[in-house]
Scaffold this motif. Structure first.
Motif, PDB file in Angstrom:
ATOM      1  N   VAL A 167     -46.398 -68.124 103.027  1.00 56.47           N
ATOM      2  CA  VAL A 167     -47.083 -68.858 104.094  1.00 56.47           C
ATOM      3  C   VAL A 167     -46.100 -69.245 105.188  1.00 56.47           C
ATOM      4  N   TRP A 168     -44.887 -69.608 104.794  1.00 54.31           N
ATOM      5  CA  TRP A 168     -43.887 -70.035 105.770  1.00 54.31           C
ATOM      6  C   TRP A 168     -43.560 -68.913 106.742  1.00 54.31           C
ATOM      7  N   ARG A 169     -43.182 -67.753 106.237  1.00 56.10           N
ATOM      8  CA  ARG A 169     -42.757 -66.675 107.121  1.00 56.10           C
ATOM      9  C   ARG A 169     -43.932 -66.100 107.909  1.00 56.10           C
ATOM     10  N   GLN A 170     -45.130 -66.099 107.301  1.00 56.07           N
ATOM     11  CA  GLN A 170     -46.302 -65.603 108.025  1.00 56.07           C
ATOM     12  C   GLN A 170     -46.610 -66.514 109.201  1.00 56.07           C
ATOM     13  N   GLY A 196     -47.248 -63.590 123.778  1.00 51.88           N
ATOM     14  CA  GLY A 196     -48.403 -62.814 124.201  1.00 51.88           C
ATOM     15  C   GLY A 196     -48.820 -61.674 123.303  1.00 51.88           C
ATOM     16  N   VAL A 197     -48.251 -61.580 122.109  1.00 48.39           N
ATOM     17  CA  VAL A 197     -48.680 -60.552 121.168  1.00 48.39           C
ATOM     18  C   VAL A 197     -49.856 -61.100 120.367  1.00 48.39           C
ATOM     19  N   THR A 198     -50.963 -60.390 120.360  1.00 48.53           N
ATOM     20  CA  THR A 198     -52.136 -60.821 119.611  1.00 48.53           C
ATOM     21  C   THR A 198     -52.046 -60.256 118.191  1.00 48.53           C
ATOM     22  N   PRO A 199     -51.795 -61.103 117.203  1.00 49.48           N
ATOM     23  CA  PRO A 199     -51.636 -60.597 115.833  1.00 49.48           C
ATOM     24  C   PRO A 199     -52.898 -59.909 115.320  1.00 49.48           C
ATOM     25  N   ALA A 200     -52.707 -58.990 114.401  1.00 43.79           N
ATOM     26  CA  ALA A 200     -53.835 -58.290 113.790  1.00 43.79           C
ATOM     27  C   ALA A 200     -54.715 -59.290 113.044  1.00 43.79           C
ATOM     28  N   PRO A 201     -56.028 -59.081 113.052  1.00 40.03           N
ATOM     29  CA  PRO A 201     -56.916 -59.967 112.295  1.00 40.03           C
ATOM     30  C   PRO A 201     -56.513 -60.086 110.834  1.00 40.03           C
ATOM     31  N   TRP A 217     -55.068 -63.331 106.334  1.00 37.68           N
ATOM     32  CA  TRP A 217     -54.232 -63.535 105.157  1.00 37.68           C
ATOM     33  C   TRP A 217     -53.771 -64.991 105.101  1.00 37.68           C
ATOM     34  N   LEU A 218     -53.367 -65.527 106.246  1.00 41.13           N
ATOM     35  CA  LEU A 218     -52.880 -66.902 106.282  1.00 41.13           C
ATOM     36  C   LEU A 218     -53.997 -67.896 105.984  1.00 41.13           C
TER      37      LEU A 218
END
Length: 422
Positions: free
Chosen positions: A62-65, A76-81, A86-87
């Motif tokens: 959870v920390w690194r995610q 400005g990077v939109t993370p993948a759904p 997952w988080l």
């Protein structure tokens, strides 16, 4: 008993990992790669879909995610759904987050939920937006486990510590709550708790203004605790904008000492500034049994963010400049380390896309699932600028396995090394 439950053991793990990195051969630019023989036998762990990095997520998932989502969203990077779901899927029914739950169909063990994972998850999801129900439930859990002195421990029920208290302050601020207004049962505030960890005028002059980590009921001067407490004292989370006009931090004024939150935070910033200057713009740690210190990259990055949060741009920028020139090997393939550097660059007003000739944002992006379509075009363009070859992507994958054994060591050194004894 988990290693994270003993501060001394975790500190040893942390500095051992740092020492190993410092002793390794220096990388040549950003094109070096491990030999095929070194990676052919490397096991490929079965990892959850959407997770950043390839190291075992047991202690830091959870920390690194959350760290990665914070850093990427900032640029400005939109993370993948899949990365976001997952988080959110790691949250327990009562609102808290553990470091990692492999089977989300099973109920959480409350003893494994912690304030650090919950606090950084709140910050990440608040930055992404659209997760108000998740963050509200997490904040309710955090306020429910506050200690009477106003602070927080890593796992609820233990004594407060400055690192955990600093993380929760950032979470409350990200969720729109005033940390100074959060009091459990009429007790102290988070800022009251932080000041209780500070060394005042009775300490020797070189320690004044620093913060200590409590171990076995005693405080020991600690650079990590000091950086987290200064950032927390400034009411900030991990994403900090560079101050418009930097000022010089004022040391603790003795014999009077720090009278309020602002003076206390500034005194801590002055101590960090002095330590950075003494180390040549970076902090150091001594490996047990060694005679010479080695660079403490993670705490240096924490200090950059803390100093910027406190309004002191010059020392923050100098320290980040050192990191940009020296931390490539330490951070390569490690999502949390890269995230720390990206957010340190942001706080120092630097460009993480040109850190020592490397693009830290792109490196971090490549350690997780493909970004959502909104960010794909810019990510592809950047790949083209960096050469655009499939060989580059292949190197990144190989590099991840090369540093997999370092990942957990680093994360424990950054967030888990300073934990109260069981």
């Amino acid at each position: 008993m988990p290693l994270r439950r003993r501060a001394a053991a975790l500190a040893a793990v942390a500095v051992t990992a740092l020492s190993a990195l410092a002793a390794a051969p220096a990388a040549t630019a950003d094109t070096a790669s491990p030999s095929p023989s070194a990676t052919a036998s490397a096991p490929k762990p079965k990892l959850p879909a959407g997770l950043y990095g390839t190291a075992d997520p047991t202690y830091d998932g959870v920390w690194r995610q959350s760290y990665a989502l914070l850093a990427l969203t900032t640029y400005g990077v939109t993370p993948a759904p899949a990365a976001v779901s997952w988080l959110t899927g790691q949250q327990c029914a009562d609102g808290g987050f553990p470091s990692y739950r492999a089977d989300t169909a099973k109920a959480c063990d409350p003893k494994l939920e912690d304030t650090n994972a919950t606090g950084i998850a709140v910050q990440a999801l608040a930055a992404l937006g659209g997760h108000d129900a998740v963050t509200a439930k997490a904040v309710d859990w955090l306020t429910g486990v506050q200690n009477a002195d106003g602070g927080w421990s890593y796992n609820p029920g233990a004594a407060s510590d400055p690192d955990s208290t600093g993380v929760v302050i950032g979470a409350l601020a990200a969720a729109g709550k005033d940390p100074a207004a959060v009091r459990k049962g009429g007790g102290g505030t988070a800022y009251d708790a932080l000041r209780g960890f500070q060394f005042g005028c009775k300490a020797k002059e070189t320690d004044r203004g620093s913060y200590g980590y409590p171990t076995d009921g005693k405080l020991a001067v600690n650079a990590k605790a000091s950086a987290d407490a200064v950032r927390g004292g400034a009411g900030a989370g991990f994403v900090v904008k560079p101050p418009a006009a930097g000022t010089a931090a004022k040391p603790l004024a003795c014999p009077a000492g720090a009278a309020d939150r602002a003076a206390s935070t500034d005194a801590g910033a002055a101590w960090l500034t002095a330590r950075l200057a003494a180390g040549g713009d970076h902090l150091t740690a001594v490996t047990p049994g060694a005679d010479t210190p080695t660079p403490d990259y993670g705490t240096t990055a924490d200090a950059v963010v803390a100093l910027a949060a406190a309004g002191h741009l010059a020392p923050a920028a100098s320290a980040y400049g050192w990191l940009a020139a020296h931390s490539a090997q330490w951070s390569r393939g490690n999502p949390a380390a890269l995230s720390q550097l990206v957010l340190a660059a942001h706080a120092a007003g630097a460009d993480p896309r040109a850190a020592g000739g490397a693009d830290l944002v792109q490196q971090l992006t490549n350690l997780g699932p493909r970004p959502a379509p909104a960010a794909s075009a810019s990510a592809s363009a950047k790949k083209k600028d960096d050469g655009g070859s499939s060989a580059a992507s292949t190197w990144l994958i190989v590099g991840v396995f090369f540093v997999a054994s370092v990942g957990v060591g680093f994360l424990l050194s950054g967030r888990r090394r300073n934990r109260p004894g069981a």
